[in-house]
Design a protein around this motif. Structure first.
Motif, PDB file in Angstrom:
ATOM      1  N   GLY A  57       0.805  -1.216   0.000  1.00 21.61           N
ATOM      2  CA  GLY A  57       0.000   0.000   0.000  1.00 21.61           C
ATOM      3  C   GLY A  57       0.837   1.264   0.000  1.00 21.61           C
ATOM      4  O   GLY A  57       2.044   1.247  -0.255  1.00 21.61           O
ATOM      5  N   LYS A  58       0.180   2.370   0.334  1.00 22.27           N
ATOM      6  CA  LYS A  58       0.858   3.664   0.382  1.00 22.27           C
ATOM      7  C   LYS A  58       1.644   3.802   1.684  1.00 22.27           C
ATOM      8  O   LYS A  58       1.418   3.056   2.636  1.00 22.27           O
ATOM      9  N   THR A  59       2.532   4.792   1.717  1.00 21.74           N
ATOM     10  CA  THR A  59       3.333   5.036   2.913  1.00 21.74           C
ATOM     11  C   THR A  59       2.443   5.228   4.135  1.00 21.74           C
ATOM     12  O   THR A  59       2.738   4.705   5.225  1.00 21.74           O
ATOM     13  N   GLU A  60       1.326   5.958   3.963  1.00 24.11           N
ATOM     14  CA  GLU A  60       0.409   6.209   5.087  1.00 24.11           C
ATOM     15  C   GLU A  60      -0.167   4.899   5.628  1.00 24.11           C
ATOM     16  O   GLU A  60      -0.346   4.742   6.834  1.00 24.11           O
ATOM     17  N   ASP A  61      -0.445   3.949   4.715  1.00 24.29           N
ATOM     18  CA  ASP A  61      -0.982   2.647   5.132  1.00 24.29           C
ATOM     19  C   ASP A  61       0.051   1.882   5.960  1.00 24.29           C
ATOM     20  O   ASP A  61      -0.280   1.262   6.978  1.00 24.29           O
ATOM     21  N   VAL A  62       1.300   1.916   5.504  1.00 24.40           N
ATOM     22  CA  VAL A  62       2.380   1.214   6.207  1.00 24.40           C
ATOM     23  C   VAL A  62       2.549   1.796   7.609  1.00 24.40           C
ATOM     24  O   VAL A  62       2.622   1.066   8.608  1.00 24.40           O
ATOM     25  N   LEU A  63       2.591   3.132   7.684  1.00 21.75           N
ATOM     26  CA  LEU A  63       2.764   3.791   8.983  1.00 21.75           C
ATOM     27  C   LEU A  63       1.581   3.531   9.908  1.00 21.75           C
ATOM     28  O   LEU A  63       1.760   3.360  11.111  1.00 21.75           O
ATOM     29  N   GLN A  64       0.381   3.483   9.352  1.00 18.93           N
ATOM     30  CA  GLN A  64      -0.809   3.199  10.158  1.00 18.93           C
ATOM     31  C   GLN A  64      -0.730   1.800  10.778  1.00 18.93           C
ATOM     32  O   GLN A  64      -1.029   1.612  11.958  1.00 18.93           O
ATOM     33  N   ARG A  65      -0.301   0.827   9.975  1.00 21.61           N
ATOM     34  CA  ARG A  65      -0.178  -0.546  10.495  1.00 21.61           C
ATOM     35  C   ARG A  65       0.881  -0.605  11.599  1.00 21.61           C
ATOM     36  O   ARG A  65       0.705  -1.291  12.603  1.00 21.61           O
ATOM     37  N   LEU A  66       1.989   0.113  11.398  1.00 17.69           N
ATOM     38  CA  LEU A  66       3.036   0.130  12.422  1.00 17.69           C
ATOM     39  C   LEU A  66       2.523   0.777  13.708  1.00 17.69           C
ATOM     40  O   LEU A  66       2.812   0.316  14.810  1.00 17.69           O
ATOM     41  N   GLU A  67       1.788   1.849  13.572  1.00 18.28           N
ATOM     42  CA  GLU A  67       1.220   2.536  14.737  1.00 18.28           C
ATOM     43  C   GLU A  67       0.299   1.595  15.503  1.00 18.28           C
ATOM     44  O   GLU A  67       0.350   1.524  16.735  1.00 18.28           O
ATOM     45  N   GLU A  68      -0.522   0.843  14.780  1.00 17.75           N
ATOM     46  CA  GLU A  68      -1.443  -0.101  15.425  1.00 17.75           C
ATOM     47  C   GLU A  68      -0.682  -1.214  16.124  1.00 17.75           C
ATOM     48  O   GLU A  68      -0.996  -1.601  17.241  1.00 17.75           O
ATOM     49  N   HIS A  69       0.357  -1.726  15.461  1.00 21.43           N
ATOM     50  CA  HIS A  69       1.124  -2.834  16.028  1.00 21.43           C
ATOM     51  C   HIS A  69       1.943  -2.390  17.239  1.00 21.43           C
ATOM     52  O   HIS A  69       1.885  -2.996  18.298  1.00 21.43           O
ATOM     53  N   PHE A  70       2.720  -1.328  17.073  1.00 17.94           N
ATOM     54  CA  PHE A  70       3.610  -0.911  18.144  1.00 17.94           C
ATOM     55  C   PHE A  70       2.898  -0.106  19.221  1.00 17.94           C
ATOM     56  O   PHE A  70       3.441   0.086  20.302  1.00 17.94           O
ATOM     57  N   GLY A  71       1.686   0.327  18.945  1.00 16.47           N
ATOM     58  CA  GLY A  71       0.917   1.029  19.968  1.00 16.47           C
ATOM     59  C   GLY A  71       0.373   0.079  21.012  1.00 16.47           C
ATOM     60  O   GLY A  71       0.014   0.478  22.096  1.00 16.47           O
ATOM     61  N   SER A  72       0.339  -1.231  20.697  1.00 18.71           N
ATOM     62  CA  SER A  72      -0.188  -2.204  21.651  1.00 18.71           C
ATOM     63  C   SER A  72       0.935  -3.032  22.269  1.00 18.71           C
ATOM     64  O   SER A  72       1.435  -2.715  23.331  1.00 18.71           O
ATOM     65  N   SER A  73       1.379  -4.053  21.561  1.00 18.35           N
ATOM     66  CA  SER A  73       2.345  -4.977  22.168  1.00 18.35           C
ATOM     67  C   SER A  73       3.694  -4.335  22.467  1.00 18.35           C
ATOM     68  O   SER A  73       4.103  -4.264  23.612  1.00 18.35           O
ATOM     69  N   ALA A  74       4.393  -3.851  21.457  1.00 18.10           N
ATOM     70  CA  ALA A  74       5.722  -3.283  21.694  1.00 18.10           C
ATOM     71  C   ALA A  74       5.651  -1.897  22.308  1.00 18.10           C
ATOM     72  O   ALA A  74       6.599  -1.453  22.928  1.00 18.10           O
ATOM     73  N   GLY A  75       4.532  -1.221  22.135  1.00 22.01           N
ATOM     74  CA  GLY A  75       4.399   0.114  22.715  1.00 22.01           C
ATOM     75  C   GLY A  75       4.521   0.088  24.221  1.00 22.01           C
ATOM     76  O   GLY A  75       5.120   0.966  24.826  1.00 22.01           O
ATOM     77  N   THR A  76       3.976  -0.966  24.849  1.00 24.98           N
ATOM     78  CA  THR A  76       4.086  -1.102  26.295  1.00 24.98           C
ATOM     79  C   THR A  76       5.538  -1.243  26.696  1.00 24.98           C
ATOM     80  O   THR A  76       5.996  -0.649  27.657  1.00 24.98           O
TER      81      THR A  76
END
Length: 199
Positions: A57-76
């Motif tokens: 996808g677009k850069t925004e899509d990639v960043l959105q997925r990273l935000e969702e992923h790292f905002g939960s498991s690795a974000g902690t």
């Protein structure tokens, strides 16, 4: 992203981007074609472990997925790491009970400053030694993780690992000296705290 994760991206043996995960992803997404992106490896600079990034996808899509992923498991995990680094606790004297044998009390009383000052010094020395050991272990592990992924078939890889865990900086640098420049530089960066201070 609220907590900054620093990383380095490699295409083959060369660094193509380094900095925050958001910066690296944006840079490589704009600069590389889809074929190169499938061969790209991104490593966490604090652990030496690879970071899995879905570049579809677009850069925004990639960043959105990273935000969702790292905002939960690795974000902690990031929050815990940053919380450990924030300043020193307020200094203050807290009284408590210490149970020692008579010979321990005699020794403490004979020290300059008395029992309290001596105990505080001993505790500070032990804490410093423990923190240094933790830092050495973390740096060794980060270098090991990266070396295993990127340099496992390089000349003198096993010898370099042995020198790393033996705390022998001179031999370690010698064994990785003929490695690809970007790999060698990154290994040295990850292993910066892997050797005792007094070496």
């Amino acid at each position: 992203m609220s907590n900054t994760l620093y990383c380095t991206a490699f295409l083959g043996v060369e660094v193509v981007a380094s900095g925050s995960l958001q910066h690296v992803v944006t840079t490589v997404k704009d600069a590389l074609n889809d074929r190169d992106l499938t061969q790209l490896l991104i490593f966490d600079d604090s652990t030496g472990k690879p970071i899995d990034v879905d570049f579809r996808g677009k850069t925004e899509d990639v960043l959105q997925r990273l935000e969702e992923h790292f905002g939960s498991s690795a974000g902690t995990e990031w929050n815990q790491q940053s919380a450990r680094r924030v300043g020193r606790p307020k200094l203050g004297v807290v009284s408590g009970e210490v149970t020692l044998l008579p010979r321990h009390w005699e020794w403490l009383k004979s020290q300059p400053g008395g029992a309290s000052v001596t105990l505080r010094k001993l505790i500070d020395e032990a804490r410093h030694a423990g923190e240094q050991q933790s830092s050495i272990r973390a740096s060794q592990e980060a270098a090991y993780n990266f070396m295993t992924a990127m340099a496992g078939d390089f000349h003198q890889y096993e010898e370099a690992l042995r020198a790393l865990y033996a705390g022998d900086r001179v031999r370690f640098y010698h064994f990785i000296d003929d490695w690809a420049p970007d790999i060698r530089h990154h290994v040295k960066k990850l292993a910066a705290n892997a050797f005792p201070e007094n070496e």
